[in-house]
Design a protein around this motif. Structure first.
Motif, mmCIF file in Angstrom:
data_model
loop_
_atom_site.group_PDB
_atom_site.id
_atom_site.type_symbol
_atom_site.label_atom_id
_atom_site.label_comp_id
_atom_site.label_asym_id
_atom_site.label_seq_id
_atom_site.Cartn_x
_atom_site.Cartn_y
_atom_site.Cartn_z
ATOM 1 N N LEU A 1 43.156 47.067 54.158
ATOM 2 C CA LEU A 1 42.206 46.415 53.271
ATOM 3 C C LEU A 1 42.755 45.067 52.819
ATOM 4 O O LEU A 1 43.942 44.919 52.549
ATOM 5 C CB LEU A 1 41.925 47.290 52.057
ATOM 6 N N VAL A 2 41.870 44.086 52.741
ATOM 7 C CA VAL A 2 42.236 42.756 52.279
ATOM 8 C C VAL A 2 41.536 42.523 50.953
ATOM 9 O O VAL A 2 40.315 42.650 50.855
ATOM 10 C CB VAL A 2 41.810 41.685 53.306
ATOM 11 N N THR A 3 42.298 42.173 49.949
ATOM 12 C CA THR A 3 41.732 41.916 48.634
ATOM 13 C C THR A 3 41.240 40.475 48.574
ATOM 14 O O THR A 3 41.982 39.545 48.897
ATOM 15 C CB THR A 3 42.785 42.150 47.532
ATOM 16 N N ILE A 4 39.995 40.295 48.160
ATOM 17 C CA ILE A 4 39.423 38.961 48.010
ATOM 18 C C ILE A 4 39.335 38.679 46.515
ATOM 19 O O ILE A 4 38.670 39.409 45.779
ATOM 20 C CB ILE A 4 38.031 38.881 48.663
ATOM 21 N N PRO A 5 39.986 37.604 46.063
ATOM 22 C CA PRO A 5 40.000 37.337 44.627
ATOM 23 C C PRO A 5 38.626 36.895 44.121
ATOM 24 O O PRO A 5 37.818 36.334 44.865
ATOM 25 C CB PRO A 5 41.023 36.212 44.483
ATOM 26 N N ASP A 6 38.372 37.161 42.852
ATOM 27 C CA ASP A 6 37.113 36.765 42.226
ATOM 28 C C ASP A 6 37.143 35.322 41.734
ATOM 29 O O ASP A 6 36.107 34.769 41.377
ATOM 30 C CB ASP A 6 36.799 37.685 41.042
ATOM 31 N N THR A 7 38.307 34.730 41.688
ATOM 32 C CA THR A 7 38.415 33.353 41.190
ATOM 33 C C THR A 7 37.770 32.398 42.189
ATOM 34 O O THR A 7 37.824 32.618 43.399
ATOM 35 C CB THR A 7 39.889 32.967 40.999
ATOM 36 N N PRO A 8 37.144 31.315 41.698
ATOM 37 C CA PRO A 8 36.503 30.364 42.611
ATOM 38 C C PRO A 8 37.541 29.603 43.427
ATOM 39 O O PRO A 8 38.688 29.439 43.018
ATOM 40 C CB PRO A 8 35.736 29.429 41.678
#
Length: 96
Positions: free
Chosen positions: A67-74
């Motif tokens: 799994l690859v975590t995608i950050p919520d920050t822009p």
């Protein structure tokens, strides 16, 4: 049931089918193209199951993808400056 158990069950069924076709061949004669085709089909199925068994022999359980975590920050806006619009070319040039 595990995959290996299922493959063993399929192999047993194919072996039974092979024997049944052999008995049928003795009763009606095996020289015709239909009987040769049935024999060839059973042989192909047996070979395919053997290949499946070899392929799945090393894998006891399917591996889950990492799994690859995608950050919520822009994203940083500087990533989008000084770039060409894809498919449109550069901003200061015209299409031919």
């Amino acid at each position: 049931m595990s995959v290996q158990d299922e493959l063993t069950s399929v192999q047993r069924c194919l072996d039974d089918l092979y024997r049944s076709v052999g008995r049928l061949e003795q009763q009606i004669g095996g020289g015709g193209p239909d009987m040769r085709r049935v024999r060839a089909d059973i042989t192909h199925l047996r070979e395919s199951v053997a290949l499946l068994r070899e392929t799945t022999a090393g894998t006891s359980s399917p591996k889950r993808p990492e799994l690859v975590t995608i950050p919520d920050t822009p994203y940083d806006d500087s990533l989008w400056t000084d770039t060409d619009d894809e498919g449109l070319g550069a901003r200061d040039r015209r299409a031919p």
